[in-house]
Scaffold this motif. Structure first.
Motif, PDB file in Angstrom:
ATOM      1  N   THR A  46     -47.071  -0.337 -20.647  1.00 21.98           N
ATOM      2  CA  THR A  46     -45.852  -0.059 -21.418  1.00 21.98           C
ATOM      3  C   THR A  46     -44.753   0.589 -20.590  1.00 21.98           C
ATOM      4  N   TYR A  47     -45.099   1.248 -19.487  1.00 20.03           N
ATOM      5  CA  TYR A  47     -44.110   1.956 -18.669  1.00 20.03           C
ATOM      6  C   TYR A  47     -43.554   1.101 -17.541  1.00 20.03           C
ATOM      7  N   GLN A 218     -43.679  11.896 -11.758  1.00 22.92           N
ATOM      8  CA  GLN A 218     -43.322  12.216 -13.133  1.00 22.92           C
ATOM      9  C   GLN A 218     -43.202  10.949 -13.969  1.00 22.92           C
ATOM     10  N   LEU A 219     -43.409  11.089 -15.265  1.00 23.54           N
ATOM     11  CA  LEU A 219     -43.124   9.973 -16.159  1.00 23.54           C
ATOM     12  C   LEU A 219     -41.633   9.670 -16.115  1.00 23.54           C
ATOM     13  N   GLN A 220     -41.300   8.406 -15.906  1.00 25.90           N
ATOM     14  CA  GLN A 220     -39.909   7.951 -15.954  1.00 25.90           C
ATOM     15  C   GLN A 220     -39.788   6.875 -17.026  1.00 25.90           C
ATOM     16  N   LEU A 221     -38.736   6.932 -17.781  1.00 28.25           N
ATOM     17  CA  LEU A 221     -38.452   5.924 -18.794  1.00 28.25           C
ATOM     18  C   LEU A 221     -37.513   4.900 -18.187  1.00 28.25           C
ATOM     19  N   ILE A 222     -37.984   3.654 -18.132  1.00 27.56           N
ATOM     20  CA  ILE A 222     -37.294   2.594 -17.411  1.00 27.56           C
ATOM     21  C   ILE A 222     -36.784   1.548 -18.398  1.00 27.56           C
ATOM     22  N   ARG A 223     -35.558   1.125 -18.185  1.00 29.34           N
ATOM     23  CA  ARG A 223     -34.974   0.100 -19.054  1.00 29.34           C
ATOM     24  C   ARG A 223     -35.831  -1.175 -19.015  1.00 29.34           C
ATOM     25  N   GLY A 224     -35.917  -1.825 -20.164  1.00 29.40           N
ATOM     26  CA  GLY A 224     -36.644  -3.072 -20.243  1.00 29.40           C
ATOM     27  C   GLY A 224     -38.140  -2.928 -20.438  1.00 29.40           C
ATOM     28  N   THR A 225     -38.619  -1.715 -20.670  1.00 32.20           N
ATOM     29  CA  THR A 225     -40.044  -1.498 -20.893  1.00 32.20           C
ATOM     30  C   THR A 225     -40.311  -1.181 -22.354  1.00 32.20           C
ATOM     31  N   ARG A 226     -41.559  -1.420 -22.753  1.00 40.60           N
ATOM     32  CA  ARG A 226     -41.940  -1.075 -24.119  1.00 40.60           C
ATOM     33  C   ARG A 226     -41.925   0.430 -24.352  1.00 40.60           C
ATOM     34  N   LEU A 240     -40.235  15.244 -21.636  1.00 42.60           N
ATOM     35  CA  LEU A 240     -39.532  14.954 -20.397  1.00 42.60           C
ATOM     36  C   LEU A 240     -39.156  16.272 -19.730  1.00 42.60           C
ATOM     37  N   TYR A 241     -39.672  16.478 -18.534  1.00 40.83           N
ATOM     38  CA  TYR A 241     -39.523  17.757 -17.847  1.00 40.83           C
ATOM     39  C   TYR A 241     -38.185  17.844 -17.113  1.00 40.83           C
ATOM     40  N   THR A 242     -37.645  19.048 -17.041  1.00 41.97           N
ATOM     41  CA  THR A 242     -36.576  19.301 -16.089  1.00 41.97           C
ATOM     42  C   THR A 242     -37.203  19.319 -14.693  1.00 41.97           C
ATOM     43  N   ALA A 243     -36.367  19.274 -13.668  1.00 38.62           N
ATOM     44  CA  ALA A 243     -36.895  19.286 -12.300  1.00 38.62           C
ATOM     45  C   ALA A 243     -37.703  20.554 -12.040  1.00 38.62           C
ATOM     46  N   ILE A 276     -33.627   5.559 -17.415  1.00 43.91           N
ATOM     47  CA  ILE A 276     -33.097   6.183 -18.628  1.00 43.91           C
ATOM     48  C   ILE A 276     -33.194   7.706 -18.516  1.00 43.91           C
ATOM     49  N   ALA A 277     -34.379   8.201 -18.189  1.00 45.60           N
ATOM     50  CA  ALA A 277     -34.601   9.647 -18.056  1.00 45.60           C
ATOM     51  C   ALA A 277     -35.993   9.862 -17.445  1.00 45.60           C
ATOM     52  N   PRO A 278     -36.190  11.029 -16.802  1.00 45.56           N
ATOM     53  CA  PRO A 278     -35.210  12.069 -16.481  1.00 45.56           C
ATOM     54  C   PRO A 278     -34.444  11.729 -15.203  1.00 45.56           C
ATOM     55  N   ASP A 279     -33.207  12.096 -15.136  1.00 46.43           N
ATOM     56  CA  ASP A 279     -32.370  11.852 -13.962  1.00 46.43           C
ATOM     57  C   ASP A 279     -32.031  13.198 -13.342  1.00 46.43           C
ATOM     58  N   TRP A 280     -32.758  13.567 -12.279  1.00 46.21           N
ATOM     59  CA  TRP A 280     -32.600  14.884 -11.675  1.00 46.21           C
ATOM     60  C   TRP A 280     -31.569  14.911 -10.545  1.00 46.21           C
ATOM     61  N   GLY A 281     -31.163  13.768 -10.068  1.00 45.61           N
ATOM     62  CA  GLY A 281     -30.187  13.736  -8.996  1.00 45.61           C
ATOM     63  C   GLY A 281     -30.711  14.276  -7.683  1.00 45.61           C
ATOM     64  N   LEU A 282     -32.019  14.158  -7.462  1.00 48.96           N
ATOM     65  CA  LEU A 282     -32.637  14.650  -6.235  1.00 48.96           C
ATOM     66  C   LEU A 282     -33.313  13.505  -5.506  1.00 48.96           C
ATOM     67  N   LYS A 283     -33.125  13.460  -4.192  1.00 46.38           N
ATOM     68  CA  LYS A 283     -33.883  12.524  -3.387  1.00 46.38           C
ATOM     69  C   LYS A 283     -35.301  13.054  -3.205  1.00 46.38           C
ATOM     70  N   ASN A 284     -36.217  12.153  -2.876  1.00 47.58           N
ATOM     71  CA  ASN A 284     -37.622  12.558  -2.777  1.00 47.58           C
ATOM     72  C   ASN A 284     -37.830  13.698  -1.788  1.00 47.58           C
ATOM     73  N   HIS A 285     -37.178  13.629  -0.622  1.00 49.39           N
ATOM     74  CA  HIS A 285     -37.375  14.677   0.375  1.00 49.39           C
ATOM     75  C   HIS A 285     -36.778  16.004  -0.092  1.00 49.39           C
TER      76      HIS A 285
END
Length: 311
Positions: A46-47, A218-226, A240-243, A276-285
């Motif tokens: 579903t994700y 983290q769980l991410q909500l992606i467009r086009g998924t159930r 949905l967690y904050t960073a 869709i969410a969460p969008d933390w605006g952080l790169k992985n590093h």
């Protein structure tokens, strides 16, 4: 005094096996998934939206060798002396006839500078014939088989339409490790119904498996998924967690993992056009740097809360 090693880092793991810097380059070999084509189920997990996984050079109309060469060119501008691991990433990369799979893997290994394979797959897609071949391959080159575990809860696996139970994961990981192959796992933290206590128990169950490496994100909500549709209907079912919240959750999880398990990543960031969410605006590093600082502040380390299970 050397600074305390807070967790087992994947870069150090690779450095212990290779004399030069090694980079994974993704390959999309055109596989599908038994959870999409009807063998196990339809619709997939579903994700999942695999379009979020692949770099621009990964296109199925290109050969495996061409994709690897283009991936090499992308990274070689910064590190000319680098070696590469061909990462079969999209969908289920052991889902096919053994002879056909063998040709794809050997094609990747034939590219100059490729020193091994990372093969992403599902626990229910590792037939004995293929495992026998991979066992032989692992004697002459680096092979890491990475299983999508996602959760150790059968209730969660059913809810996300995974198509197998945790016993299937346990069996596949043990079979693969018994062949002397390196085994990786992948989990998603924050799936619906899994709170803090459940995830700490999950870390202990993951630690009991003969895994060499682990990816978490983290769980991410992606467009086009159930799952995105489920969230739109019932957002109250999702946490949905904050960073900062997720950083502490991930550290708690790491504290419950056995000390020798190599941690490849804590987080993943899907392309903004899909997320869709969460969008933390952080790169992985950047996120990893925050985790390390927070571990120092908390005096946290991998295995701090771990207790070996008795047989």
């Amino acid at each position: 005094m050397e600074p305390k090693v807070r967790y087992q880092d994947f870069s150090a793991f690779l450095a212990g096996r290779f004399r030069t810097k090694v980079q994974k380059v993704s390959v999309n070999a055109g596989f599908t998934c038994p959870n999409r084509d009807g063998r196990v189920g339809v619709g997939g997990c579903t994700y999942c939206n695999n379009q979020t996984f692949n770099p621009a050079y990964c296109r199925t109309e290109k050969s495996v060798a061409q994709q690897v060469e283009e991936g090499k060119a992308f990274f070689a501008r910064k590190y000319p002396a680098m070696k590469y691991l061909a990462y079969f990433q999209a969908y289920t990369n052991t889902y096919g006839a053994t002879d056909a799979l063998r040709q794809l893997y050997e094609e990747a290994l034939s590219v100059d500078g490729v020193v091994g394979l990372v093969i992403g797959t599902r626990p229910d897609c590792m037939p004995d014939a293929l495992l026998d071949y991979l066992e032989q391959l692992g004697r002459r080159t680096f092979v890491l088989v990475e299983y999508g575990i996602e959760s150790t809860s059968d209730a969660t696996l059913k809810r996300i339409n995974r198509g197998h139970d945790f016993a299937c994961t346990q069996e596949a990981v043990h079979r693969t490790a018994d062949c002397g192959l390196l085994v990786g796992g992948h989990v998603i933290l924050g799936l619906p119904g899994e709170g803090h206590d459940e995830l700490m128990r999950q870390a202990e169950e993951i630690s009991a498996l003969p895994l060499d490496t682990l990816k978490m994100h983290q769980l991410q909500l992606i467009r086009g998924t159930r799952m995105a549709e489920e969230y739109a209907r019932h957002p109250e079912d999702f946490r949905l967690y904050t960073a900062d919240e997720y950083i502490d959750l991930a550290i708690d999880y790491v504290e419950h993992l056995r000390p020798g398990l190599v941690l490849e990543r804590f987080v993943s960031q899907s392309p903004k056009e899909w997320l869709i969410a969460p969008d933390w605006g952080l790169k992985n590093h950047e996120f990893t740097a925050k985790v390390r600082r927070r571990m120092e502040e908390r005096d946290a380390w991998q295995g701090k809360q771990w207790k070996a299970r008795k047989n």
